[in-house]
Design an enzyme around this catalytic site. Structure first.
Site, PDB file in Angstrom:
ATOM      1  N   ASP A   9       0.865  -1.179   0.000  1.00 27.54           N
ATOM      2  CA  ASP A   9       0.000   0.000   0.000  1.00 27.54           C
ATOM      3  C   ASP A   9       0.901   1.228   0.000  1.00 27.54           C
ATOM      4  O   ASP A   9       1.674   1.430   0.938  1.00 27.54           O
ATOM      5  CB  ASP A   9      -0.855  -0.062   1.279  1.00 27.54           C
ATOM      6  CG  ASP A   9      -1.745   1.150   1.454  1.00 27.54           C
ATOM      7  OD1 ASP A   9      -1.643   2.113   0.656  1.00 27.54           O
ATOM      8  OD2 ASP A   9      -2.540   1.133   2.409  1.00 27.54           O
ATOM      9  N   ILE A  10       0.797   2.036  -1.028  1.00 32.60           N
ATOM     10  CA  ILE A  10       1.722   3.166  -1.190  1.00 32.60           C
ATOM     11  C   ILE A  10       1.561   4.206  -0.071  1.00 32.60           C
ATOM     12  O   ILE A  10       2.500   4.946   0.223  1.00 32.60           O
ATOM     13  CB  ILE A  10       1.548   3.819  -2.588  1.00 32.60           C
ATOM     14  CG1 ILE A  10       2.801   4.614  -2.956  1.00 32.60           C
ATOM     15  CG2 ILE A  10       0.291   4.671  -2.664  1.00 32.60           C
ATOM     16  CD1 ILE A  10       2.856   5.034  -4.404  1.00 32.60           C
ATOM     17  N   ASP A  33      -6.049   7.119  -5.229  1.00 32.58           N
ATOM     18  CA  ASP A  33      -6.406   8.512  -4.904  1.00 32.58           C
ATOM     19  C   ASP A  33      -7.238   8.545  -3.615  1.00 32.58           C
ATOM     20  O   ASP A  33      -6.912   9.279  -2.660  1.00 32.58           O
ATOM     21  CB  ASP A  33      -7.206   9.095  -6.092  1.00 32.58           C
ATOM     22  CG  ASP A  33      -7.366  10.602  -6.043  1.00 32.58           C
ATOM     23  OD1 ASP A  33      -6.789  11.244  -5.145  1.00 32.58           O
ATOM     24  OD2 ASP A  33      -8.078  11.143  -6.918  1.00 32.58           O
ATOM     25  N   GLY A 123      -5.774   1.001 -13.065  1.00 33.63           N
ATOM     26  CA  GLY A 123      -6.958   0.579 -12.308  1.00 33.63           C
ATOM     27  C   GLY A 123      -8.217   1.074 -13.006  1.00 33.63           C
ATOM     28  O   GLY A 123      -8.599   0.574 -14.072  1.00 33.63           O
TER      29      GLY A 123
HETATM   30  N1  AR6 Z   1      -1.303   1.535  -3.041  1.00 35.81           N
HETATM   31  C1  AR6 Z   1      -0.724   1.224  -4.240  1.00 35.81           C
HETATM   32  N2  AR6 Z   1      -1.417   0.970  -5.348  1.00 35.81           N
HETATM   33  C2  AR6 Z   1      -2.765   1.023  -5.267  1.00 35.81           C
HETATM   34  C3  AR6 Z   1      -3.460   1.349  -4.082  1.00 35.81           C
HETATM   35  C4  AR6 Z   1      -2.671   1.602  -2.916  1.00 35.81           C
HETATM   36  N3  AR6 Z   1      -3.204   1.928  -1.741  1.00 35.81           N
HETATM   37  N4  AR6 Z   1      -4.797   1.307  -4.330  1.00 35.81           N
HETATM   38  C5  AR6 Z   1      -4.943   0.977  -5.634  1.00 35.81           C
HETATM   39  N5  AR6 Z   1      -3.725   0.793  -6.189  1.00 35.81           N
HETATM   40  P1  AR6 Z   1      -6.310   3.562  -9.770  1.00 35.81           P
HETATM   41  P2  AR6 Z   1      -6.035   5.021 -12.312  1.00 35.81           P
HETATM   42  C6  AR6 Z   1      -3.365   0.425  -7.570  1.00 35.81           C
HETATM   43  O1  AR6 Z   1      -7.658   3.110 -10.136  1.00 35.81           O
HETATM   44  O2  AR6 Z   1      -6.248   3.760 -13.065  1.00 35.81           O
HETATM   45  C7  AR6 Z   1      -9.392   7.547  -9.190  1.00 35.81           C
HETATM   46  O3  AR6 Z   1     -10.776   7.637  -8.982  1.00 35.81           O
HETATM   47  C8  AR6 Z   1      -4.418  -0.258  -8.417  1.00 35.81           C
HETATM   48  O4  AR6 Z   1      -4.443  -1.649  -8.141  1.00 35.81           O
HETATM   49  O5  AR6 Z   1      -6.076   4.035  -8.375  1.00 35.81           O
HETATM   50  O6  AR6 Z   1      -4.926   5.931 -12.715  1.00 35.81           O
HETATM   51  C9  AR6 Z   1      -8.795   8.870  -9.608  1.00 35.81           C
HETATM   52  O7  AR6 Z   1      -9.413   9.951  -8.948  1.00 35.81           O
HETATM   53  C10 AR6 Z   1      -3.920   0.037  -9.824  1.00 35.81           C
HETATM   54  O8  AR6 Z   1      -2.958  -0.937 -10.245  1.00 35.81           O
HETATM   55  O9  AR6 Z   1      -5.812   4.791 -10.737  1.00 35.81           O
HETATM   56  C11 AR6 Z   1      -9.055   8.886 -11.078  1.00 35.81           C
HETATM   57  O10 AR6 Z   1     -10.382   9.286 -11.356  1.00 35.81           O
HETATM   58  C12 AR6 Z   1      -3.190   1.377  -9.676  1.00 35.81           C
HETATM   59  O11 AR6 Z   1      -3.081   1.620  -8.268  1.00 35.81           O
HETATM   60  C13 AR6 Z   1      -8.884   7.431 -11.482  1.00 35.81           C
HETATM   61  O12 AR6 Z   1      -9.165   6.680 -10.294  1.00 35.81           O
HETATM   62  C14 AR6 Z   1      -3.922   2.544 -10.311  1.00 35.81           C
HETATM   63  O13 AR6 Z   1      -5.317   2.380 -10.127  1.00 35.81           O
HETATM   64  C15 AR6 Z   1      -7.466   7.123 -11.882  1.00 35.81           C
HETATM   65  O14 AR6 Z   1      -7.397   5.814 -12.361  1.00 35.81           O
END
Ligand code: AR6
Length: 169
Positions: A9-10, A33, A123
């Site tokens: 978890d980042i 986020d 994600g």
């Molecule tokens: N730590 C590390 N990685 C994570 C965590 C965490 N706590 N939680 C999720 N991931 P995403 P996007 C991973 O959806 O695709 C938001 O609503 C996850 O498994 O967070 O860039 C924003 O406000 C995935 O591999 O970001 C934007 O509207 C990666 O982080 C939208 O989502 C990115 O997933 C951005 O979408």
């Protein structure tokens, strides 16, 4: 430079700056986020509102990055960047690499020497994981001084295994 690959978890990373995969509103969302704002507390959102008002009234453009404080997080700064939404209709990968490059440039500007990234766009924005890893590694090559530690933090085991195998290759 070696890119460190970790699973986890980042929000708990002990680095100078963590990167948020935000959206152009900078006002929060789901995924990483949501996790960053939940863990860091309301100070981050308050600062993001100011950034919107004073610097990016129309929102942060895709591929760009901006730093805020980090509230209660271990990291000192959160660098917010906006990844492209994946589509097969056009190649948006340059924008995805820009997210990494511009976040590194912001880190260098504020004097952060260590920085952790999530896998941007992979994600909710639906970028295929394997290619997202390729774009991350391309964007993270040659970080500017004084950045000396660059970490890619993968949330789930499967994506972590993919990234680790790719980096060790
Ligand atoms: N730590 C590390 N990685 C994570 C965590 C965490 N706590 N939680 C999720 N991931 P995403 P996007 C991973 O959806 O695709 C938001 O609503 C996850 O498994 O967070 O860039 C924003 O406000 C995935 O591999 O970001 C934007 O509207 C990666 O982080 C939208 O989502 C990115 O997933 C951005 O979408």
């Amino acid at each position: 430079m070696l890119i460190e690959v970790r699973q986890g978890d980042i929000t708990t990373e002990r680095v100078d700056a963590i990167v948020n995969a935000a959206n152009s509103s900078l006002l929060g969302g789901g995924g990483v986020d949501g996790a960053i704002h939940a863990a860091g507390g309301p100070e981050i959102l308050a600062e993001c509102r100011d950034i919107r008002k004073n610097t990016y009234p129309d929102g942060l453009p895709t591929g760009q990055a901006v730093a805020s404080g980090s509230g209660r997080l271990n990291a000192r700064w959160v660098i917010h960047t906006v990844g492209p939404v994946y589509t097969t209709r056009e190649d948006r990968s340059a924008l995805l690499r820009d997210c990494y490059r511009n976040s590194l440039a912001v880190a260098a500007r504020i004097g952060a020497t260590s920085i952790a990234f999530p896998l941007i766009s992979s994600g909710i924005f639906a970028w295929p994981k394997e290619d997202a890893i390729e774009q991350a590694l391309a964007g993270l090559a040659d970080p500017p001084e004084p950045v000396t530690t660059v970490r890619l933090v993968l949330f789930d085991r499967t994506t972590y295994a993919l990234a680790r195998d790719r980096v060790e290759k």
